[in-house]
Write an enzyme that holds these catalytic residues in place. Structure first.
Site, PDB file in Angstrom:
ATOM      1  CE  LYS A  76     -14.214   0.263   0.392  1.00 11.38           C
ATOM      2  NZ  LYS A  76     -13.097   1.217   0.408  1.00 11.38           N
ATOM      3  CG  ASP A 106     -12.832  -2.170  -2.635  1.00 13.22           C
ATOM      4  OD1 ASP A 106     -11.921  -2.812  -2.076  1.00 13.22           O
ATOM      5  OD2 ASP A 106     -12.847  -0.929  -2.722  1.00 13.22           O
TER       6      ASP A 106
HETATM    7  O1  C5P Z   1     -10.570  -3.484  -8.802  1.00 13.14           O
HETATM    8  P1  C5P Z   1     -10.975  -2.080  -9.100  1.00 13.14           P
HETATM    9  O2  C5P Z   1     -11.402  -1.901 -10.533  1.00 13.14           O
HETATM   10  O3  C5P Z   1     -11.967  -1.532  -8.136  1.00 13.14           O
HETATM   11  O4  C5P Z   1      -9.669  -1.217  -8.899  1.00 13.14           O
HETATM   12  C1  C5P Z   1      -9.552   0.055  -9.474  1.00 13.14           C
HETATM   13  C2  C5P Z   1      -8.090   0.373  -9.670  1.00 13.14           C
HETATM   14  O5  C5P Z   1      -7.458   0.607  -8.417  1.00 13.14           O
HETATM   15  C3  C5P Z   1      -7.269  -0.717 -10.333  1.00 13.14           C
HETATM   16  O6  C5P Z   1      -7.329  -0.627 -11.730  1.00 13.14           O
HETATM   17  C4  C5P Z   1      -5.875  -0.443  -9.815  1.00 13.14           C
HETATM   18  O7  C5P Z   1      -5.289   0.621 -10.547  1.00 13.14           O
HETATM   19  C5  C5P Z   1      -6.136   0.095  -8.404  1.00 13.14           C
HETATM   20  N1  C5P Z   1      -6.003  -0.956  -7.368  1.00 13.14           N
HETATM   21  C6  C5P Z   1      -4.746  -1.431  -7.051  1.00 13.14           C
HETATM   22  N2  C5P Z   1      -4.630  -2.394  -6.076  1.00 13.14           N
HETATM   23  C7  C5P Z   1      -5.715  -2.864  -5.421  1.00 13.14           C
HETATM   24  C8  C5P Z   1      -6.997  -2.364  -5.733  1.00 13.14           C
HETATM   25  C9  C5P Z   1      -7.109  -1.400  -6.708  1.00 13.14           C
HETATM   26  O8  C5P Z   1      -3.747  -1.011  -7.613  1.00 13.14           O
HETATM   27  N3  C5P Z   1      -5.544  -3.789  -4.489  1.00 13.14           N
END
Ligand code: C5P
Length: 292
Positions: free
Chosen positions: A11, A137
């Site tokens: 993406k 995501d």
């Molecule tokens: O959800 P995911 O594990 O992919 O996100 C990785 C990190 O990115 C999270 O632990 C967080 O620190 C940060 N994040 C965030 N806000 C979002 C997406 C991700 O702070 N909307």
């Protein structure tokens, strides 16, 4: 059916506003996702036992229980009390930790594929709910859509079906660095007061109604995290400067970086620029891609 071979697309974020920090330390976002034809392959094979095994030759992809595909399979086993096992082979082409959502896309493909192989017939809304538990995501990739608006953590998805089919070509450049998403969001927390408030009230879903989606999207390009990542990784700035020199003024970093894309008028143009830039920056990974 014992084996499934799945395409797992990357993406781009064509727009990304960070709205605020949440109590769970995540951030509320308003983003526009676009699916592109740069892809990994996920091969799922039923096992005779109940184990989950990850097979991947890429040195930066873990093959233990931290792998997002492993976690996806485990989540389904636990939620639905399933004793079946699976081999998950990942053939990597999407650069790792670059803002292109490769790991999240692999997880989504695993959830959708296992639903078929284990004959669960879960509704899409249930699969999206599982996806949300794996990562912010992941849900975008559950909906079979080229474009979608993401709200909340980026995990509340509204697919966008525009009047005109949106066919955009991009030149994509990924410098040889890996970016930690949590690090970038933490840096945003520290810097946010100094950031501009421009392009705040854009209605992304207007895209469905406009006559020229290409022009609308070019005007939309914005990413709040670009400044933050560029400060920590000047390589992103170098890519942007190189794109500008090549006539790609409409360029943007995707997600938390470090991938940068530039909108190009055709596949031919993307390829000729790719060859030119490759000669000068042979450590960058370059791709000519289109929305899919
Ligand atoms: O959800 P995911 O594990 O992919 O996100 C990785 C990190 O990115 C999270 O632990 C967080 O620190 C940060 N994040 C965030 N806000 C979002 C997406 C991700 O702070 N909307």
């Amino acid at each position: 059916m014992k084996t499934l071979v799945l395409d797992s697309y990357a993406k781009l974020n064509l727009y990304l506003r960070v709205l605020n920090t949440r109590e769970d330390n995540y951030h509320n976002l308003k983003t526009l996702f676009a699916r592109i034809d740069l892809k990994d392959k996920i091969i799922l094979r039923l096992r005779r036992d109940s184990q989950i095994k990850i097979i991947c030759r890429h040195p930066d992809v873990p093959v233990d229980e931290t792998n997002l595909c492993y976690r996806s399979a485990k989540l389904i086993q636990n939620e639905y009390n399933i004793g079946k096992g699976i081999d998950i082979e990942i053939i990597k082409r999407i650069p790792v930790a670059s803002g292109l959502g490769g790991g999240s896309s692999n997880a989504a493909a695993t959830l959708l594929g296992i639903d078929k192989l284990w004959q669960l017939k879960l509704p899409r809304s249930k699969i999206a709910k599982l996806a949300r538990k794996i990562g912010a995501d992941v849900p975008f990739f559950i909906y079979n859509t080229t474009l979608a608006e993401g709200r909340g953590r980026g995990d509340i998805i509204k697919p966008i079906f525009s009047k005109q089919p949106v066919r955009l070509w991009f030149l994509l450049a990924v410098p040889a660095i890996k970016v930690s998403t949590p690090l970038i969001f933490t840096a945003w927390d520290k810097a946010k007061v100094a950031l501009t408030r421009q392009k705040n009230n854009v209605n992304i879903t207007n895209l469905a109604r406009v006559k020229s989606p290409g022009r609308f999207l070019t005007g939309l390009l914005f990413n709040d995290l670009e400044r933050v990542t560029t400060k920590l990784y000047p390589q992103v700035k170098t890519v942007k400067e190189e794109f500008l020199k090549a006539g790609l003024g409409a360029n943007l970093m995707s997600g938390s970086g470090a991938a940068v894309f530039g909108i190009v008028p055709s596949a031919g143009k993307a390829l000729s620029l790719l060859r030119r830039i490759k000669r000068k920056h042979n450590t960058w990974r370059l791709f000519a891609v289109k929305t899919v």
